[in-house]
Design a protein around this motif. Structure first.
Motif, PDB file in Angstrom:
ATOM      1  N   LEU A  25       0.830  -1.201   0.000  1.00  0.00           N
ATOM      2  CA  LEU A  25       0.000   0.000   0.000  1.00  0.00           C
ATOM      3  C   LEU A  25       0.870   1.260   0.000  1.00  0.00           C
ATOM      4  O   LEU A  25       0.611   2.208  -0.752  1.00  0.00           O
ATOM      5  N   ILE A  26       1.904   1.265   0.812  1.00  0.00           N
ATOM      6  CA  ILE A  26       2.808   2.420   0.903  1.00  0.00           C
ATOM      7  C   ILE A  26       3.438   2.707  -0.460  1.00  0.00           C
ATOM      8  O   ILE A  26       3.390   3.842  -0.957  1.00  0.00           O
ATOM      9  N   VAL A  27       4.019   1.691  -1.064  1.00  0.00           N
ATOM     10  CA  VAL A  27       4.697   1.870  -2.355  1.00  0.00           C
ATOM     11  C   VAL A  27       3.698   2.297  -3.433  1.00  0.00           C
ATOM     12  O   VAL A  27       3.967   3.221  -4.216  1.00  0.00           O
ATOM     13  N   GLU A  28       2.545   1.650  -3.438  1.00  0.00           N
ATOM     14  CA  GLU A  28       1.513   1.964  -4.439  1.00  0.00           C
ATOM     15  C   GLU A  28       1.043   3.408  -4.327  1.00  0.00           C
ATOM     16  O   GLU A  28       0.969   4.133  -5.320  1.00  0.00           O
ATOM     17  N   ARG A  29       0.741   3.851  -3.110  1.00  0.00           N
ATOM     18  CA  ARG A  29       0.201   5.203  -2.924  1.00  0.00           C
ATOM     19  C   ARG A  29       1.248   6.286  -3.179  1.00  0.00           C
ATOM     20  O   ARG A  29       0.950   7.329  -3.750  1.00  0.00           O
ATOM     21  N   LEU A  30       2.476   6.052  -2.742  1.00  0.00           N
ATOM     22  CA  LEU A  30       3.535   7.040  -2.995  1.00  0.00           C
ATOM     23  C   LEU A  30       3.820   7.167  -4.487  1.00  0.00           C
ATOM     24  O   LEU A  30       4.000   8.266  -5.005  1.00  0.00           O
TER      25      LEU A  30
END
Length: 193
Positions: free
Chosen positions: A22-27
């Motif tokens: 989620l972190i990588v996707e959203r950033l």
């Protein structure tokens, strides 16, 4: 912004793995350049060797075993840490990253025997973590991971840089609803990065 994501969990099906994705996707969706450093997938060796300790205060060069990680850290504008709390501390692999990469001349300089923080390229820090036990128990123990992020890391990066600590306490008793709420909180933090 160039963001170094340090991820430390060995199980690809864990809740932490979902948070990391989620972190990588959203950033990335927000237009940031993400350097996704999965310490387990990269087989990072957390052990500080005898030679590294003996040379700890010497200037390091490109031949050093951790030079690629030092370069990645120094290229970053921001740092996002994604990890579980185990035994009231960082996973050994993440602790080893700090021991081996946050070196004199990298994260601090020694001036007249005193450490002066120097990782001023990092303008923002966010930690995303999970605890098996509740917040009260962590507080009774002094919550060492929170203190290390909010105090030690804050003192190492650019003065005044915002440092955010997002923690899901009580994973042992968590529900689908509590995990979903935490993921929404993390998503909102990454979207606003």
């Amino acid at each position: 912004m160039n963001i170094l994501v340090l991820y430390a969990h060995p199980v690809e099906t864990s809740f932490n793995a979902g948070l990391h994705s989620l972190i990588v996707e959203r950033l990335t969706a927000a237009g940031h350049t993400v350097d996704d450093c999965d310490l387990y997938a990269e087989d990072f060796d957390p052990r500080l060797t005898r030679g590294e300790r003996l040379d700890y205060h010497s200037e390091r060069g490109p031949g050093d075993a951790v030079a690629p990680y030092v370069d990645r850290l120094l290229r970053a504008d921001a740092l996002v840490l994604s990890y579980p709390v185990w035994n009231y501390g960082f996973p050994a692999i993440l602790k080893g990253f700090f021991d081996r990469v946050f070196l004199p001349g990298v994260s601090f300089k020694l001036v007249n025997g005193k450490a002066q923080p120097s990782l001023h390229n990092i303008r923002k820090v966010v930690a995303v973590t999970t605890y098996g036990g509740g917040r009260f128990r962590a507080m009774l123990m002094g919550d060492p991971p929170r203190r290390l992020i909010k105090r030690m890391l804050r003192a190492t990066v650019r003065p005044g840089a915002p440092v955010t600590y997002l923690a899901q306490y009580g994973m042992n008793l968590s529900t689908d609803a509590s995990r979903k709420a935490f993921m929404s909180k993390v998503a909102a933090s990454m979207d606003a990065f």
